[in-house]
Design a protein around this motif. Structure first.
Motif, short mmCIF file in Angstrom:
data_model
loop_
_atom_site.label_atom_id
_atom_site.label_comp_id
_atom_site.label_asym_id
_atom_site.label_seq_id
_atom_site.Cartn_x
_atom_site.Cartn_y
_atom_site.Cartn_z
N ASN A 75 18.46 -5.22 4.11
CA ASN A 75 17.34 -6.14 4.33
C ASN A 75 17.36 -6.61 5.78
O ASN A 75 17.58 -7.78 6.07
N ALA A 76 17.09 -5.69 6.70
CA ALA A 76 17.19 -6.01 8.13
C ALA A 76 16.20 -7.08 8.56
O ALA A 76 16.45 -7.81 9.53
N PHE A 77 15.07 -7.20 7.87
CA PHE A 77 14.03 -8.14 8.29
C PHE A 77 13.96 -9.37 7.39
O PHE A 77 13.02 -10.16 7.50
N TYR A 78 14.92 -9.54 6.50
CA TYR A 78 15.03 -10.73 5.65
C TYR A 78 13.76 -10.96 4.83
O TYR A 78 13.29 -12.08 4.67
N GLY A 79 13.23 -9.88 4.29
CA GLY A 79 12.03 -9.99 3.47
C GLY A 79 12.37 -10.08 2.00
O GLY A 79 13.52 -9.99 1.58
N ARG A 80 11.32 -10.25 1.20
CA ARG A 80 11.47 -10.27 -0.26
C ARG A 80 11.50 -8.83 -0.76
O ARG A 80 10.99 -7.92 -0.12
N HIS A 81 12.10 -8.63 -1.93
CA HIS A 81 12.12 -7.30 -2.52
C HIS A 81 10.69 -6.86 -2.83
O HIS A 81 9.83 -7.65 -3.21
N GLY A 82 10.44 -5.54 -2.65
CA GLY A 82 9.10 -5.02 -2.92
C GLY A 82 9.13 -3.52 -3.14
O GLY A 82 10.18 -2.90 -3.23
N GLY A 83 7.95 -2.95 -3.21
CA GLY A 83 7.81 -1.51 -3.35
C GLY A 83 7.73 -0.83 -2.01
O GLY A 83 7.52 -1.48 -0.98
N PRO A 84 7.86 0.49 -1.98
CA PRO A 84 7.89 1.20 -0.70
C PRO A 84 6.61 1.08 0.11
O PRO A 84 6.63 1.25 1.33
N ARG A 85 5.48 0.79 -0.52
CA ARG A 85 4.21 0.67 0.20
C ARG A 85 3.80 -0.78 0.43
O ARG A 85 2.72 -1.04 0.97
N ASP A 86 4.64 -1.72 0.01
CA ASP A 86 4.31 -3.13 0.21
C ASP A 86 4.49 -3.52 1.67
O ASP A 86 5.42 -3.06 2.33
#
Length: 231
Positions: free
Chosen positions: A144-155
């Motif tokens: 999680n290099a950008f500290y984002g929320r979990h999502g799908g590959p196209r999110d």
């Protein structure tokens, strides 16, 4: 060339440079002039990369483009990495996947085979750590290099390591994934980290629960391996 329109003479200058399409050794689409077909530096660069350059006879339509022929057995341009998936204590899942990135910052293609998966959808994730000890229990969270929320590959917002699901049926699963966010070099590089296959389907964070926002509720990792450069 001269022409006369209503008694007025005009001079039409012929273009001395004809533009043509050219795909360079790294796959970039460029425009060059026909004059530069004889550019020794360009010729040497392509021959060093591929070992051969196909040259067409003058006068043919093919002279407007350069076709680079990769000899059989020649290395694929760009970077490649490989992962050997090892099963946890009980799953029996294994496989080998190749990662290919032809141009820097370009998409990464993941191809290979996985055996032993139960029929259905299974999450695929790059994990933070490259430690695969203890039946894949030490590989850490999703990369999680950008500290984002979990999502799908196209999110638009996702973990860097969120690669979606693969669908297994009876027998060997042939995998092909193309991802535009991971890389094999630089700050988004996945080399040295681990790839994990989950027991269940990744819900892409749609369940609105804490676990869904972290892992996609995809269950434990049943096979994992360290991603390393192929050459």
């Amino acid at each position: 060339m001269y022409t006369t329109v209503f008694g007025v003479s005009f001079v039409i200058l012929e273009l001395l440079t004809i533009k043509c399409s050219y795909v360079d050794c790294l796959g970039h689409n460029l425009f060059i002039s026909l004059r530069s077909l004889n550019n020794n530096l360009l010729r040497m660069r392509c021959m060093q990369q591929f070992g051969h350059q196909q040259v067409f006879p003058p006068g043919s339509r093919s002279e407007k483009q350069i076709d680079l022929v990769v000899p059989a057995g020649a290395p694929v341009p760009g970077l490649q990495a490989v992962v050997h998936l090892q099963p946890d204590e009980e799953s029996g899942v294994s496989g080998d996947l190749i990662f290919t990135q032809v141009v820097p910052n370009g998409p990464v293609t993941i191809q290979g085979n996985i055996t032993g998966l139960a029929p259905g959808l299974h999450g695929v994730h790059v994990h933070q750590s490259g430690s695969v000890k203890g039946d894949c229990k030490e590989i850490g969270p999703h990369f999680n290099a950008f500290y984002g929320r979990h999502g799908g590959p196209r999110d638009p917002v996702r973990h860097l390591g969120d690669l979606g699901n693969v669908k297994a049926e009876e027998g060997t699963l042939e995998v092909k994934i193309i991802d535009h966010l991971i890389s094999l070099a630089g700050p988004r590089s996945i080399v040295g980290r681990s790839l994990g296959i989950s027991k269940a389907e990744d819900d892409y964070g749609r369940a609105n629960t804490e676990e869904s926002g972290l892992t996609g509720t995809s269950g434990p990792t049943i096979a994992c391996g360290i991603i390393g450069y192929l050459r």
